[in-house]
Design a protein around this motif. Structure first.
Motif, short mmCIF file in Angstrom:
data_model
loop_
_atom_site.label_atom_id
_atom_site.label_comp_id
_atom_site.label_asym_id
_atom_site.label_seq_id
_atom_site.Cartn_x
_atom_site.Cartn_y
_atom_site.Cartn_z
N GLY A 1 36.54 38.12 40.58
CA GLY A 1 35.39 37.64 41.31
C GLY A 1 35.42 36.40 41.97
N PRO A 2 34.34 36.04 42.75
CA PRO A 2 34.33 34.55 43.43
C PRO A 2 34.50 33.49 42.43
CG PRO A 2 32.14 35.49 43.37
CD PRO A 2 33.13 36.62 42.56
N GLU A 3 34.83 32.47 43.22
CA GLU A 3 34.91 30.91 42.30
C GLU A 3 33.42 30.49 42.01
OE1 GLU A 3 37.42 29.12 41.36
OE2 GLU A 3 38.93 30.80 41.96
N PRO A 4 33.30 29.98 40.77
CA PRO A 4 31.98 29.68 40.56
C PRO A 4 31.35 28.33 41.32
CG PRO A 4 33.38 29.11 38.83
CD PRO A 4 33.91 30.05 39.79
N LEU A 5 32.30 27.64 41.81
CA LEU A 5 31.95 26.37 42.70
C LEU A 5 31.95 26.54 44.16
CD1 LEU A 5 34.00 23.79 40.47
CD2 LEU A 5 31.51 24.23 40.33
N SER A 6 32.23 28.06 44.47
CA SER A 6 32.07 28.17 45.80
C SER A 6 30.91 28.77 46.55
CB SER A 6 33.19 29.42 46.20
OG SER A 6 32.50 30.47 45.59
N ASP A 7 30.41 28.83 47.91
CA ASP A 7 29.01 29.20 48.22
C ASP A 7 28.89 30.80 47.99
OD1 ASP A 7 28.81 26.74 49.16
OD2 ASP A 7 29.30 27.10 51.27
N ALA A 8 29.94 31.30 47.66
CA ALA A 8 30.06 32.92 47.61
C ALA A 8 29.52 33.34 46.09
CB ALA A 8 31.30 33.62 47.35
N PHE A 9 29.28 32.20 45.24
CA PHE A 9 28.65 32.36 44.09
C PHE A 9 27.29 31.85 43.99
CE2 PHE A 9 27.83 30.64 39.69
CZ PHE A 9 27.48 31.86 39.08
N THR B 1 27.85 37.85 28.12
CA THR B 1 29.38 38.60 28.52
C THR B 1 29.46 38.98 29.83
OG1 THR B 1 28.18 40.67 27.76
CG2 THR B 1 29.50 39.58 26.09
N PHE B 2 28.35 39.17 30.45
CA PHE B 2 28.12 39.52 32.09
C PHE B 2 28.91 38.45 32.73
CE2 PHE B 2 25.58 38.82 35.90
CZ PHE B 2 26.14 39.71 36.57
N LEU B 3 28.35 36.99 32.36
CA LEU B 3 28.75 35.99 33.04
C LEU B 3 30.12 35.43 32.70
CD1 LEU B 3 27.35 33.56 34.67
CD2 LEU B 3 27.19 32.24 32.43
N MET B 4 30.67 35.95 31.91
CA MET B 4 32.11 35.86 31.16
C MET B 4 33.18 36.98 31.88
SD MET B 4 31.78 34.30 27.41
CE MET B 4 33.66 34.42 27.23
N ASP B 5 32.45 37.82 32.64
CA ASP B 5 33.45 38.86 33.12
C ASP B 5 34.01 38.25 34.56
OD1 ASP B 5 34.39 41.04 34.29
OD2 ASP B 5 32.68 42.26 34.08
N GLY B 6 35.31 38.30 34.41
CA GLY B 6 36.24 37.71 35.60
C GLY B 6 36.02 38.63 36.78
N ARG B 7 35.62 39.96 36.70
CA ARG B 7 35.42 40.52 37.92
C ARG B 7 34.02 40.18 38.48
NH1 ARG B 7 36.01 46.07 34.67
NH2 ARG B 7 34.73 44.81 33.28
N ILE B 8 33.12 39.50 37.85
CA ILE B 8 31.65 39.05 38.39
C ILE B 8 32.02 37.62 38.94
CG2 ILE B 8 29.50 38.63 37.65
CD1 ILE B 8 30.06 41.64 37.79
N VAL B 9 32.53 36.88 38.22
CA VAL B 9 32.81 35.60 38.67
C VAL B 9 33.73 34.94 37.58
CG1 VAL B 9 31.03 34.60 36.92
CG2 VAL B 9 31.71 33.15 39.00
N VAL B 10 34.82 34.28 38.21
CA VAL B 10 36.17 33.58 37.47
C VAL B 10 35.93 32.39 36.73
CG1 VAL B 10 37.48 35.08 39.06
CG2 VAL B 10 37.07 32.20 39.42
N GLY B 11 36.44 32.19 35.68
CA GLY B 11 36.52 30.87 34.82
C GLY B 11 35.24 30.38 34.26
N VAL B 12 34.36 31.03 34.12
CA VAL B 12 33.30 30.79 33.36
C VAL B 12 33.49 31.36 31.87
CG1 VAL B 12 30.86 30.67 32.87
CG2 VAL B 12 31.81 31.00 35.15
N GLY B 13 34.51 30.56 31.15
CA GLY B 13 34.87 30.74 29.54
C GLY B 13 33.80 30.61 28.64
N ASN B 14 34.09 30.79 27.59
CA ASN B 14 33.03 30.81 26.48
C ASN B 14 32.45 29.47 26.26
OD1 ASN B 14 31.83 32.15 24.25
ND2 ASN B 14 33.12 31.01 22.81
N ILE B 15 32.94 28.39 26.42
CA ILE B 15 32.62 26.95 26.23
C ILE B 15 31.43 26.77 27.37
CG2 ILE B 15 32.94 24.50 26.31
CD1 ILE B 15 35.63 24.97 25.17
#
Length: 271
Positions: free
Chosen positions: A132-140, A158-172
């Motif tokens: 998915g898009p980068e979380p710090l990009s305008d696409a997110f 779990t939706f937010l942590m799905d890399g197909r939705i948005v990348v890099g939003v890990g558990n912490i």
């Protein structure tokens, strides 16, 4: 496990020391990582000049004229700049020696990381093409999250942590962003309004940006490219604080498991 801020910190830490320099020698002491290091990696890279260092999701992309090295730090990996006369220690699996004597050294005690070669466009590599898009990009944005969440019954965390939705939003960072947005992590993703997603997207961006500014979050193994630890752990409001008092309302933070990951939230501040 290094998450997006830790990988970004590593990217920024090593790039100034190696960009524009030529790889003189590649030493692979242990090729058995998550996937085997390509047997011909030294033959492919030696003599090539490194053009750039960038990040996609939790992957580091090291660009050469004829392709990209794709590096993933796994659960305990780190990349550091060391002097040529610095002897390798246990778990120092790969060295890249540059023409000025600089050494890029990969250490990975658990060997869950990876070093691969991609001759084509990296965004078409099987590990990256479905991200998915980068979380710090305008696409997110909040609208993007709202549209992708319609009809989904899975927990928003779990939706937010799905890399197909948005990348890099890990558990912490998912724990922290949901707390700051006032959203229960176990709430169904499809039952959250557009306005609340707008707030959540803003908090994801703010939390990640702050973590990058602080050099990442050191909990166990992570250090940046300069060998220094990250300090964002000192600012964590919920993660790792189950059973302690909420910093906002004073009630006891609850801890549960969502998607096999530890999840901490405030039952009063998050709804």
């Amino acid at each position: 496990m290094p998450e997006l801020p830790e990988v970004e910190t590593t990217c920024r830490g090593i790039a100034p020391h190696i960009t524009g320099k030529t790889v003189q020698q590649v030493i692979v002491r242990e090729p058995r990582l998550r996937w085997p290091v390509p047997a011909d990696l030294a033959q492919v890279i030696e003599g090539q000049t490194l053009l750039s260092v960038s990040r996609r999701a939790k992957y580091l992309l090291l660009e050469f004229e004829y392709g990209h090295a794709i590096w993933h730090l796994g659960m305990s990996g780190s990349l550091r700049i060391v002097a040529a006369d610095n002897p390798p220690m246990a778990h120092d699996h790969v060295d890249w020696l540059f023409d000025d004597g600089t050494v890029l050294r990969y250490r990975d005690p658990r060997r869950f990381g990876a070093l691969l070669w991609c001759a084509g466009a990296p965004d078409q590599h099987e590990l990256l093409r479905h991200l998915g898009p980068e979380p710090l990009s305008d696409a997110f944005s909040g609208d993007y999250l709202f549209q992708r969440s319609r009809g989904r019954k899975q927990a928003v965390k779990t939706f937010l942590m799905d890399g197909r939705i948005v990348v890099g939003v890990g558990n912490i960072y998912a724990n922290e962003a949901l707390f700051k947005a006032g959203i229960r992590p176990d709430r169904a993703a499809g039952r959250i309004s557009s306005a609340r997603y707008e707030h959540l997207a803003g908090q994801v961006k703010a939390v990640l940006a702050r973590a990058i500014e602080q050099g990442g979050t050191t909990l166990q193994d992570f250090v940046g490219g300069d060998g220094e630890p990250g300090y964002f752990a000192q600012e964590l409001l919920v993660y790792g604080r189950g059973g302690q008092k909420c910093v906002q309302c004073g009630s006891v933070l609850k801890e549960t498991v969502l998607g096999q990951r530890a999840t901490v939230f405030c039952g009063r501040c998050q709804r």
